[in-house]
Write a protein that holds these residues in place. Structure first.
Motif, mmCIF file in Angstrom:
data_model
loop_
_atom_site.group_PDB
_atom_site.id
_atom_site.type_symbol
_atom_site.label_atom_id
_atom_site.label_comp_id
_atom_site.label_asym_id
_atom_site.label_seq_id
_atom_site.Cartn_x
_atom_site.Cartn_y
_atom_site.Cartn_z
ATOM 1 N N THR A 344 0.830 -1.211 0.000
ATOM 2 C CA THR A 344 0.000 0.000 0.000
ATOM 3 C C THR A 344 0.861 1.255 0.000
ATOM 4 O O THR A 344 0.395 2.336 0.353
ATOM 5 C CB THR A 344 -0.938 0.005 1.220
ATOM 6 O OG1 THR A 344 -0.161 -0.104 2.418
ATOM 7 C CG2 THR A 344 -1.915 -1.159 1.165
ATOM 8 N N ALA A 345 2.109 1.114 -0.403
ATOM 9 C CA ALA A 345 3.050 2.245 -0.414
ATOM 10 C C ALA A 345 2.911 3.014 -1.719
ATOM 11 O O ALA A 345 3.797 2.986 -2.587
ATOM 12 C CB ALA A 345 4.478 1.746 -0.215
ATOM 13 N N PHE A 346 1.800 3.732 -1.891
ATOM 14 C CA PHE A 346 1.507 4.417 -3.147
ATOM 15 C C PHE A 346 2.084 5.837 -3.214
ATOM 16 O O PHE A 346 2.013 6.476 -4.264
ATOM 17 C CB PHE A 346 -0.009 4.481 -3.360
ATOM 18 C CG PHE A 346 -0.668 3.130 -3.409
ATOM 19 C CD1 PHE A 346 -0.279 2.190 -4.343
ATOM 20 C CD2 PHE A 346 -1.672 2.797 -2.518
ATOM 21 C CE1 PHE A 346 -0.882 0.941 -4.400
ATOM 22 C CE2 PHE A 346 -2.286 1.558 -2.558
ATOM 23 C CZ PHE A 346 -1.890 0.616 -3.500
ATOM 24 N N THR A 347 2.630 6.338 -2.111
ATOM 25 C CA THR A 347 3.207 7.684 -2.116
ATOM 26 C C THR A 347 4.567 7.670 -2.810
ATOM 27 O O THR A 347 5.181 6.603 -2.988
ATOM 28 C CB THR A 347 3.384 8.180 -0.676
ATOM 29 O OG1 THR A 347 4.356 7.350 -0.017
ATOM 30 C CG2 THR A 347 2.066 8.139 0.089
ATOM 31 N N PRO A 348 5.088 8.836 -3.204
ATOM 32 C CA PRO A 348 6.435 8.860 -3.798
ATOM 33 C C PRO A 348 7.481 8.241 -2.882
ATOM 34 O O PRO A 348 8.385 7.530 -3.346
ATOM 35 C CB PRO A 348 6.689 10.354 -4.022
ATOM 36 C CG PRO A 348 5.326 10.943 -4.198
ATOM 37 C CD PRO A 348 4.437 10.170 -3.271
ATOM 38 N N GLU A 349 7.364 8.513 -1.561
ATOM 39 C CA GLU A 349 8.330 7.931 -0.620
ATOM 40 C C GLU A 349 8.184 6.409 -0.574
ATOM 41 O O GLU A 349 9.177 5.670 -0.538
ATOM 42 C CB GLU A 349 8.116 8.527 0.774
ATOM 43 C CG GLU A 349 8.457 9.996 0.904
ATOM 44 C CD GLU A 349 7.364 10.910 0.364
ATOM 45 O OE1 GLU A 349 7.605 12.124 0.276
ATOM 46 O OE2 GLU A 349 6.262 10.404 0.028
ATOM 47 N N GLY A 350 6.937 5.938 -0.581
ATOM 48 C CA GLY A 350 6.710 4.502 -0.566
ATOM 49 C C GLY A 350 7.225 3.826 -1.816
ATOM 50 O O GLY A 350 7.816 2.735 -1.762
ATOM 51 N N LEU A 351 7.038 4.457 -2.949
ATOM 52 C CA LEU A 351 7.538 3.893 -4.202
ATOM 53 C C LEU A 351 9.059 3.820 -4.209
ATOM 54 O O LEU A 351 9.655 2.860 -4.722
ATOM 55 C CB LEU A 351 7.042 4.728 -5.382
ATOM 56 C CG LEU A 351 5.526 4.710 -5.630
ATOM 57 C CD1 LEU A 351 5.158 5.698 -6.737
ATOM 58 C CD2 LEU A 351 5.061 3.312 -6.001
ATOM 59 N N SER A 352 9.716 4.804 -3.592
ATOM 60 C CA SER A 352 11.178 4.783 -3.507
ATOM 61 C C SER A 352 11.636 3.641 -2.609
ATOM 62 O O SER A 352 12.627 2.954 -2.911
ATOM 63 C CB SER A 352 11.690 6.121 -2.965
ATOM 64 O OG SER A 352 11.441 7.167 -3.873
ATOM 65 N N LEU A 353 10.930 3.432 -1.501
ATOM 66 C CA LEU A 353 11.274 2.311 -0.617
ATOM 67 C C LEU A 353 11.114 0.986 -1.343
ATOM 68 O O LEU A 353 11.981 0.099 -1.256
ATOM 69 C CB LEU A 353 10.391 2.345 0.627
ATOM 70 C CG LEU A 353 10.537 1.156 1.593
ATOM 71 C CD1 LEU A 353 11.958 1.075 2.140
ATOM 72 C CD2 LEU A 353 9.522 1.251 2.719
ATOM 73 N N ARG A 354 10.029 0.816 -2.081
ATOM 74 C CA ARG A 354 9.809 -0.417 -2.828
ATOM 75 C C ARG A 354 10.917 -0.626 -3.858
ATOM 76 O O ARG A 354 11.421 -1.743 -4.026
ATOM 77 C CB ARG A 354 8.449 -0.374 -3.519
ATOM 78 C CG ARG A 354 7.250 -0.475 -2.585
ATOM 79 C CD ARG A 354 5.947 -0.348 -3.369
ATOM 80 N NE ARG A 354 5.923 -1.288 -4.481
ATOM 81 C CZ ARG A 354 5.586 -2.563 -4.387
ATOM 82 N NH1 ARG A 354 5.229 -3.066 -3.212
ATOM 83 N NH2 ARG A 354 5.593 -3.351 -5.449
ATOM 84 N N GLY A 355 11.295 0.439 -4.545
ATOM 85 C CA GLY A 355 12.361 0.310 -5.536
ATOM 86 C C GLY A 355 13.675 -0.117 -4.914
ATOM 87 O O GLY A 355 14.401 -0.953 -5.466
ATOM 88 N N LEU A 356 13.998 0.458 -3.749
ATOM 89 C CA LEU A 356 15.232 0.105 -3.052
ATOM 90 C C LEU A 356 15.234 -1.375 -2.668
ATOM 91 O O LEU A 356 16.207 -2.102 -2.912
ATOM 92 C CB LEU A 356 15.395 0.975 -1.812
ATOM 93 C CG LEU A 356 16.531 0.596 -0.858
ATOM 94 C CD1 LEU A 356 17.880 0.719 -1.550
ATOM 95 C CD2 LEU A 356 16.492 1.462 0.399
ATOM 96 N N LEU A 357 14.132 -1.848 -2.065
ATOM 97 C CA LEU A 357 14.072 -3.238 -1.629
ATOM 98 C C LEU A 357 14.102 -4.191 -2.820
ATOM 99 O O LEU A 357 14.722 -5.261 -2.754
ATOM 100 C CB LEU A 357 12.815 -3.473 -0.794
ATOM 101 C CG LEU A 357 12.789 -2.772 0.574
ATOM 102 C CD1 LEU A 357 11.449 -3.006 1.269
ATOM 103 C CD2 LEU A 357 13.932 -3.280 1.460
ATOM 104 N N ALA A 358 13.455 -3.816 -3.914
ATOM 105 C CA ALA A 358 13.475 -4.660 -5.111
ATOM 106 C C ALA A 358 14.891 -4.816 -5.639
ATOM 107 O O ALA A 358 15.312 -5.910 -6.046
ATOM 108 C CB ALA A 358 12.551 -4.077 -6.175
ATOM 109 N N ARG A 359 15.650 -3.714 -5.637
ATOM 110 C CA ARG A 359 17.042 -3.793 -6.109
ATOM 111 C C ARG A 359 17.879 -4.659 -5.177
ATOM 112 O O ARG A 359 18.754 -5.417 -5.640
ATOM 113 C CB ARG A 359 17.631 -2.385 -6.221
ATOM 114 C CG ARG A 359 17.045 -1.561 -7.369
ATOM 115 C CD ARG A 359 17.853 -0.287 -7.613
ATOM 116 N NE ARG A 359 17.820 0.633 -6.472
ATOM 117 C CZ ARG A 359 16.861 1.533 -6.269
ATOM 118 N NH1 ARG A 359 15.840 1.613 -7.116
ATOM 119 N NH2 ARG A 359 16.914 2.351 -5.239
#
Length: 503
Positions: A344-359
């Motif tokens: 549910t991390a739909f904010t810009p900050e949440g999207l950045s966190l998701r991108g970091l963890l995916a990498r």
């Protein structure tokens, strides 16, 4: 008594428990309110440890044959999927198999083994007496009471058994609502498809029979107000918004809404009443782990009930069920909440966190392996009471190759397996009812088994003891101490390990 055990609920956990009890010769009745199996299949994923559990009873082949193997799974719907192919298992993948088929296979096994499946009956309560529990039912022919030594509630998140036992079910209510649809797709995406954007999340999983499951969350679904069941038009709009196409979706089998209410039973055992599966834990269905954890509850409880009822083990063995499985439930609810936060991390900050963890998952194999082992239940560890125990104690035993057979092929629900690696099988004199001895030398052992001269494997495949003493007397004394926890002292020769019976 009518039966030694009554199980409330004919879901996967209750049916696997019934089969385990019958394999050990315990009489069991499964009471189910539904007259027919539910054709809707909320649970879809069969994880590696569950396939291993089925393999340890020789009944895995129908599941493998019908399920669609998928090489990985997701954590929090991150763009980088977990690679299960790296897992140390003979089944390094998940199986996409609708719960209705899983239940059908498990029910047929239980029936073939002699379990009584009582459909169209509802447990209304129970009365616990001296040495028994009277289970009160209602059905088409009026009220009825079954007397049993133990009652196990596998009757879901609204468990009547749990409520009647007065066991608290603390937790948090739903603040997020996801949706799902089982449909045909004329233009399906590639396997493992997922999409996450500020507009929401969408995943697609292939199902047997040419169907797909679409699962999603939209930002408007972050609410504590029940939004009602989803409509076809709403779901189609959600899919088009996220994917740019509806994939040619048609012929819906099932549309549903679900929430992230998260609760954990305060106790898994109260006297002669025990809980397993959704009756013990409720959570957001992230990663498809819920059904699998319930089956593992049943795998842990089944042999303990059988050993207690047969008099092979002290009654206190049942206390270890809560001690071992409640922490697993706590980890399940914590991990599910963490995945909800990511999903549910739909904010810009949440999207950045998701991108970091995916990498990190992509670039750090150790992180991939740790999360994959956790999600698949291969990492479950039951810490021993003895702080000096070997580090292997409590871990899952791998499927060791043992001179023409394998460890999984030797496991039985009604006895422990002693792997004696000493020359000539020097531990064979330690006789106990309910114990198989196998004198062998592993064809190849994992690194963490180096120096192990003997190991005691529980019926659920976890290690009860591992010995490294060079002195045979000290090795035997250490094994005797381990056996005293799970076996009553008794005479009788050790039985040779043989493959388990199949239904």
């Amino acid at each position: 008594m009518d039966h030694q055990v009554v199980v409330a609920g004919a879901g996967p956990a209750g049916l696997w428990l019934a089969g385990e009890l019958r394999r050990a010769g315990i009489t069991v009745a499964v009471v189910e309110a539904r007259t027919e199996r539910d054709t809707r299949s909320r649970a879809l994923t069969v994880h590696p440890r569950t396939i291993e559990t089925f393999a340890s009873r020789g009944v895995h082949e129908p599941f493998v044959r019908e399920g669609i193997p998928l090489p990985g799974g997701h954590f929090g719907a991150l763009e980088s999927r977990l690679d299960f192919r790296r897992l140390p298992s003979p089944f390094p993948h998940t199986l996409a198999l609708p719960q209705e088929r899983t239940e059908a296979l498990l029910e047929q096994q239980a029936r073939d083994l002699g379990a009584d499946i009582l459909r169209g009956r509802t447990v209304t309560g129970f009365t616990e007496g001296a040495g028994h529990v009277a289970v009160h039912l209602t059905g088409p022919h009026g009220p009825r009471t079954l007397r049993a030594a133990y009652l196990v509630g596998c009757d879901g998140t609204r468990s009547t058994v749990r409520a009647a036992a007065g066991i608290d079910f603390p937790g948090t209510p739903s603040t997020v609502f996801g949706w799902l649809a089982d449909v045909r797709l004329d233009r399906p995406p590639a396997p493992g498809y997922s999409r996450f954007a500020p507009e929401g999340a969408l995943m697609a999983v292939p199902l047997p029979g040419g169907f797909h499951r679409l699962v999603g969350i939209a930002p408007r679904d972050l609410t504590s107000t029940w939004p009602g069941e989803p409509t076809w038009e709403e779901l189609r709009e959600n899919v088009i918004t996220l994917a740019g196409t509806d994939f040619g979706m048609r012929d819906p089998l099932w549309l549903s809404r679900y929430g992230n209410a998260t609760r954990l039973a305060a106790r898994y055992r109260k006297g002669r009443v025990l809980l397993a599966g959704d009756a013990a834990h409720q959570h957001f269905p992230a990663g498809g782990v819920g059904m699998n954890v319930g089956i593992q509850d049943a795998a842990n409880l089944g042999w303990k009930l059988a050993a207690t009822l047969d008099g092979r083990a002290p009654e206190t063995l049942l206390d270890t069920y809560h001690a071992e499985r409640h922490p697993v439930g706590a980890d399940l609810t914590e991990t599910s909440r963490a995945q909800v936060a990511l999903m549910t991390a739909f904010t810009p900050e949440g999207l950045s966190l998701r991108g970091l963890l995916a990498r990190l998952i992509t670039t750090s194999p150790d992180l991939n392996d740790r999360l994959a082992a956790q999600v698949s239940s291969l990492a479950v560890h039951y810490p021993p009471d003895d702080p000096h125990a070997h580090p292997l104690v409590g871990t899952r035993a791998p499927d060791l190759a043992l001179g023409g057979t394998s460890l999984f092929a030797l496991l039985r629900v009604d006895r422990h397996l002693l792997l004696d690696f000493t020359p000539g099988g020097r531990l064979g004199a330690l006789a106990r009812p309910g114990l198989h001895a196998r004198t062998c030398t592993p064809d190849r052992s994992p690194k963490d088994w180096a120096g192990v001269r003997a190991a005691l494997v529980r019926p659920d495949g976890h290690l009860a003891w591992a010995g490294t003493h060079d002195d045979d007397t000290a090795l035997a004394d250490s094994l005797t101490a381990a056996l005293s926890v799970t076996h009553r002292a008794g005479a009788g020769p050790l039985r040779s390990a043989t493959p388990p019976p199949t239904p």
